[in-house]
Design a protein around this motif. Structure first.
Motif, mmCIF file in Angstrom:
data_model
loop_
_atom_site.group_PDB
_atom_site.id
_atom_site.type_symbol
_atom_site.label_atom_id
_atom_site.label_comp_id
_atom_site.label_asym_id
_atom_site.label_seq_id
_atom_site.Cartn_x
_atom_site.Cartn_y
_atom_site.Cartn_z
ATOM 1 N N MET A 1 0.838 -1.208 0.000
ATOM 2 C CA MET A 1 0.000 0.000 0.000
ATOM 3 C C MET A 1 0.871 1.256 0.000
ATOM 4 O O MET A 1 0.603 2.210 -0.742
ATOM 5 N N LEU A 2 1.908 1.245 0.851
ATOM 6 C CA LEU A 2 2.786 2.420 0.922
ATOM 7 C C LEU A 2 3.454 2.682 -0.424
ATOM 8 O O LEU A 2 3.511 3.825 -0.894
ATOM 9 N N PHE B 1 2.137 9.096 -6.235
ATOM 10 C CA PHE B 1 2.644 10.459 -6.031
ATOM 11 C C PHE B 1 3.721 10.773 -7.065
ATOM 12 O O PHE B 1 3.729 11.837 -7.682
ATOM 13 N N MET B 2 4.611 9.792 -7.285
ATOM 14 C CA MET B 2 5.715 10.012 -8.229
ATOM 15 C C MET B 2 5.162 10.282 -9.629
ATOM 16 O O MET B 2 5.614 11.187 -10.315
ATOM 17 N N THR C 1 5.329 14.632 -9.513
ATOM 18 C CA THR C 1 6.745 15.000 -9.550
ATOM 19 C C THR C 1 7.163 15.294 -10.987
ATOM 20 O O THR C 1 6.486 14.904 -11.941
ATOM 21 N N THR C 2 8.286 16.001 -11.110
ATOM 22 C CA THR C 2 8.806 16.326 -12.438
ATOM 23 C C THR C 2 9.146 15.059 -13.194
ATOM 24 O O THR C 2 8.881 14.933 -14.390
ATOM 25 N N PHE C 3 9.725 14.091 -12.452
ATOM 26 C CA PHE C 3 10.106 12.842 -13.117
ATOM 27 C C PHE C 3 8.875 12.143 -13.694
ATOM 28 O O PHE C 3 8.892 11.670 -14.833
ATOM 29 N N GLY C 4 7.801 12.121 -12.903
ATOM 30 C CA GLY C 4 6.575 11.494 -13.377
ATOM 31 C C GLY C 4 6.034 12.201 -14.609
ATOM 32 O O GLY C 4 5.554 11.557 -15.550
ATOM 33 N N PHE C 5 6.136 13.510 -14.614
ATOM 34 C CA PHE C 5 5.677 14.282 -15.772
ATOM 35 C C PHE C 5 6.509 13.949 -17.004
ATOM 36 O O PHE C 5 5.989 13.746 -18.099
ATOM 37 N N ARG C 6 7.828 13.884 -16.808
ATOM 38 C CA ARG C 6 8.705 13.530 -17.934
ATOM 39 C C ARG C 6 8.346 12.152 -18.483
ATOM 40 O O ARG C 6 8.265 11.949 -19.693
ATOM 41 N N VAL D 1 -4.409 1.380 -16.101
ATOM 42 C CA VAL D 1 -3.122 2.037 -15.964
ATOM 43 C C VAL D 1 -3.153 3.169 -14.941
ATOM 44 O O VAL D 1 -2.460 4.170 -15.093
ATOM 45 N N SER D 2 -3.980 3.013 -13.911
ATOM 46 C CA SER D 2 -3.990 4.004 -12.846
ATOM 47 C C SER D 2 -3.516 3.337 -11.564
ATOM 48 O O SER D 2 -4.093 2.342 -11.120
ATOM 49 N N PRO D 3 -2.445 3.885 -10.929
ATOM 50 C CA PRO D 3 -1.920 3.222 -9.729
ATOM 51 C C PRO D 3 -2.957 3.118 -8.617
ATOM 52 O O PRO D 3 -2.926 2.168 -7.828
ATOM 53 N N ARG D 4 -3.890 4.063 -8.554
ATOM 54 C CA ARG D 4 -4.867 4.037 -7.468
ATOM 55 C C ARG D 4 -5.800 2.834 -7.561
ATOM 56 O O ARG D 4 -6.348 2.383 -6.579
ATOM 57 N N ALA D 5 -5.999 2.338 -8.803
ATOM 58 C CA ALA D 5 -6.927 1.226 -8.974
ATOM 59 C C ALA D 5 -6.223 -0.123 -8.872
ATOM 60 O O ALA D 5 -6.870 -1.158 -8.973
#
Lengths: 354, 327
Positions: A194-195, A202-203, A207-212, A281-285
């Motif tokens: 879960m963590l 969040f990443m 975050t910038t990295f996630g956006f890239r 493709v959504s981490p929340r799901a």
């Protein structure tokens, strides 16, 4: 609560319902009772603290495998090798878990997890580098690595790392200082999952990295034009994906299996693909999708013993669900859904080259 | 001006094949039956791969990436075996081709009509095939075997005779498909249009080629070939069916397609090289020249694939429209 936020869930849930229905029909045609099968799943997966614990334990590596596939897909990469990376994580952490006995649990457990992460990331890193520098498609490389890794772990568990004095090829048991137990009935591995899910979410989103990563995945040419190093992001995304899969394998070894035994981790990586698609493709799901598959997986022996249904029915149901999610038009036609509920699918094939 | 056939550079497959042939005869002259054993093993083990690779070539040449070859092979192996158990081997082989073509039809519907991501569609075929063939598997069936045919005179050739001219029907079919595809792909209207659809569907459409029909047709034909490759494993070679018996051969076939640069003969040669390498390691192990655990022997083709792709990948160019939906 805004109901619109639940709209993306309609398609996967409908797919799962239809798939379970088809599974029930197949069970009936096969001469068994669908009700019996449903009861078996309920008993094995949900009927008490132990059953729920078992479901959570089954779901744990699936969460990691699903996240691994998702991180790749976000960057436009299809990491079909999560299976192999998971195996590497599982065997290396098991090795560290029995070999480095005598350490304090505070040192030993994190060390084992770290070893699983690093070695799981290694083959994925190789695939990422080959993709970025040589243009070799990651699907081919990771599939080849899956087979190589399978054979390698098979040899290690039956050779150099085999438990002495045993006929079965498996490693010695992991010592207590590296085991992940349950806290108040909750497997610690699941808590970690879960963590990590929150961290990956969040990443990717904040975050910038996630956006890239998402930019490269959406349009590599635009990303390059915007000054993003496409090659570096490709390698980083693959490595991260492998690290997640490796962590999944480590948690499986340290928390559930207690050693490495070939065959105990089979198919987890491919369930990761199913989860990634069910989760759109959504981490929340990922967690609900993994729990669903984990529940089905946890009930396989009860299906066999209690309802006399071959456990492979689970694979049939998952295959149908996956088929319906991958081909939304089929489901839309089956259920007469309005178009707005089933659009926005994943597209990441760019051909073998480029 | 010289005639066209003189000016054209010889195809690369011819050079590699000639070199292989010379090497094989040299080895045969020196080591006799051992070389023959290795060569026989190589051809037998590479024939299903070659047929599956033809599926890959057909699909990708028309612009559809088919990573579901593995699943189509598995379905073919399953339908072939149980079809043969129920109604005889001929029916089994036909059933394998039909179920493979159905797998191809699913991919075509996804890729052409629904514009689903082709890699996802292919992965779905693999996962579904695995689930269904495991669930519906029943032990305890036996089947008859396919006959071994030989071509008179040619079968008596040293070394080559027993390998290429004394074989079972599906192996002969593979030889015919490879050679036939090599000719038709580059010299007939169908072949040239197929290539055009895979390179530039827009241009092909403009001159009146029905892109969707070509993609449907070729992907289904390819699926049938993959199904037959599966039947070759279950009905022709082993006479049994096992869970996941294709063991990644469908994926190896994809790598062979790339190494063969999307050309039938070159792909066959690449498959043959794979087979030779495995056969050599096997034989050396058997003769106790080297002592390699069986798991490492099994790794040989996969490791080679990665190395070869890493070295040569920048020099190959896939069909430009492979993987892209049209319009």
């Amino acid at each position: 609560m805004n109901l619109d936020r639940l709209r993306p869930a309609i398609l996967p849930v409908a797919a799962v319902v239809v798939a379970l229905t088809i599974g029930a029909v197949i069970v009936a045609v096969d001469g068994s009772s669908p009700l019996g099968a449903a009861t078996a799943i309920w008993v094995a997966a949900f009927s008490g603290p132990d059953a729920i614990g078992a479901t959570l334990e089954k779901a744990t590596p699936l969460v990691f495998a699903g996240l691994a596939v998702i991180v790749g897909v976000k960057a436009g990469l299809f990491n079909i090798g999560a299976q192999g990376q998971l195996l590497v994580g599982a065997i290396t952490s098991a090795y560290a878990g029995y070999r480095f006995a005598g350490l304090s649990p505070l040192v030993h457990l994190p060390l084992c997890l770290l070893i699983g992460v690093v070695f799981g990331a290694l083959p994925a890193w190789l695939a990422g580098v080959l993709r970025a520098k040589r243009g070799v498609h990651e699907v081919i490389v990771t599939i080849m690595l899956n087979t190589i890794i399978f054979n390698l772990t098979d040899w290690l568990a039956g050779g150099p790392w085999m438990e002495p004095g045993q006929v079965i090829s498996r490693t010695p048991p992991i010592v207590g200082s590296a085991r992940m137990g349950r806290v108040a009935g909750l497997p610690t591995g699941f808590v970690l999952a879960m963590l990590v899910t929150v961290a990956v979410w969040f990443m990717l989103e904040h975050t910038t990295f996630g956006f890239r990563l998402a930019t490269v995945g959406a349009n590599r040419h635009a990303a390059h034009y915007a000054g993003i190093s496409v090659g570096a992001v490709t390698v980083a995304a693959m490595t991260l994906s492998g690290a997640l899969a490796g962590l999944g394998g480590a948690v499986e070894s340290l928390g559930v299996v207690g050693r490495f035994e070939p065959g105990f981790n089979a198919g987890l990586g491919f369930d990761g693909i199913t989860i990634a698609l069910l989760a759109r493709v959504s981490p929340r799901a990922v967690v609900p999708a993994a729990l669903f598959i984990g529940a089905l997986r946890a009930s396989s022996s009860e299906l066999q013993a209690g309802a006399h249904v071959a456990p492979a029915i689970v694979d049939v149901v998952l295959g149908v669900a996956l088929l319906l999610v991958a081909a939304p038009l089929l489901l839309r036609w089956l259920l007469r859904m309005p178009p707005s509920l089933s659009t926005a699918e994943v597209q990441f094939t760019r051909g073998w080259g480029s | 001006m010289r005639p066209a056939w003189v000016r054209r550079r010889p195809p690369p497959a011819l050079g590699v094949a000639a070199a292989l042939l010379v090497a094989a005869f040299l080895a045969y002259a020196i080591w006799g039956f051992r070389a023959a054993a290795v060569a026989g093993f190589a051809v037998r083990s590479c024939t299903p791969l070659a047929l599956a690779a033809m599926c890959g070539i057909l699909c990708e040449r028309t612009g559809v990436i088919n990573i579901g070859i593995e699943g189509q092979m598995l379905l073919g192996a399953f339908a072939g075996f149980f079809g043969a158990a129920a109604f005889g081997v001929v029916f089994g082989v036909l059933a394998a081709a039909i179920i493979g073509a159905l797998g191809g039809a699913f991919l075509a519907v996804c890729a052409v009509s629904w514009r689903v991501d082709q890699i996802i569609a292919g992965a779905v075929i693999n996962i579904v095939a695995m689930g269904f063939t495991t669930f519906f598997y029943r032990p305890g069936f036996v089947i008859g075997s396919l006959p071994t045919w030989q071509i008179p005179l040619l079968a008596d050739l040293p070394l080559l005779g027993p390998i290429f001219f004394r074989a079972q029907p599906l192996a002969f079919l593979t030889f015919a498909v490879v050679i036939g595809l090599q000719v038709t792909l580059f010299r007939t209207t169908w072949g040239l249009r197929t290539t055009a659809v895979g390179e530039h569907p827009g241009a092909a459409d403009t001159v009146g080629v029905n892109v969707a029909r070509y993609r449907y047709g070729n992907v289904m034909l390819g699926g049938a070939l993959a199904g037959l490759a599966g039947a070759m494993l279950s009905v022709e070679i082993t006479g049994s069916f096992d869970r996941a018996m294709t063991a990644g051969r469908g994926f190896l076939a994809l790598a062979i397609v790339i190494m063969g640069r999307w050309r039938p003969m070159l792909a066959w040669t690449a498959a043959l090289l794979f087979g030779l390498l495995s056969g050599l390691v096997n034989q050396l192990n058997f003769d106790q020249v080297i002592d390699v655990p069986p798991q490492f022997v099994a790794m040989v083709p996969y490791g080679t694939t990665i190395v070869v792709l890493a070295v040569f990948s920048t020099r190959v160019r896939p069909p430009a429209a492979a993987g892209r939906p049209y319009p």
